[in-house]
Design a protein around this motif. Structure first.
Motif: not given
Length: 82
Positions: A37-58
C-alpha cells in the motif's frame, strides 16, 4: 516495444468505487507475489515480470499493468485525477 494494460473505470458514486477497489485488490493480492500500500489512493503489486498499480479516487479507479514501475509512473501522469 513494451506491452501495458490501462483501464479507467468511472462509477456512479463513492461506494461503487470503494467496493470495486476492495474486490480488485483481493484479486491482485492472489495474482501477484507481493503487494504494498503506497498511500490512500494507490496500491501496487509486483510479480516476476509485471507490476500492477490500482489507483482509487472518489468515483473512479485506474488499473495499470506494465513491465516496470517507471512505465506505470509515466502512464499515471496521463490521468491527472490520480
Amino acid at each position: 516495444g513494451e506491452t501495458v494494460l490501462v483501464v479507467n473505470w468511472k462509477w456512479d458514486g463513492f461506494n461503487d468505487s470503494n467496493e470495486f477497489a476492495r474486490g480488485m485488490s483481493e484479486h491482485l493480492k492472489s495474482r501477484f507475489s507481493s503487494g504494498d500500500l503506497i498511500d490512500d489512493t494507490k496500491e501496487c503489486w509486483t510479480g516476476e515480470t509485471q507490476y500492477a498499480c490500482l489507483y482509487t479516487d472518489q468515483r473512479q479507479n485506474l488499473w495499470i499493468l506494465a513491465p516496470s514501475m517507471s512505465i506505470i509512473e509515466g502512464i499515471q501522469t496521463l490521468f491527472p485525477d490520480f
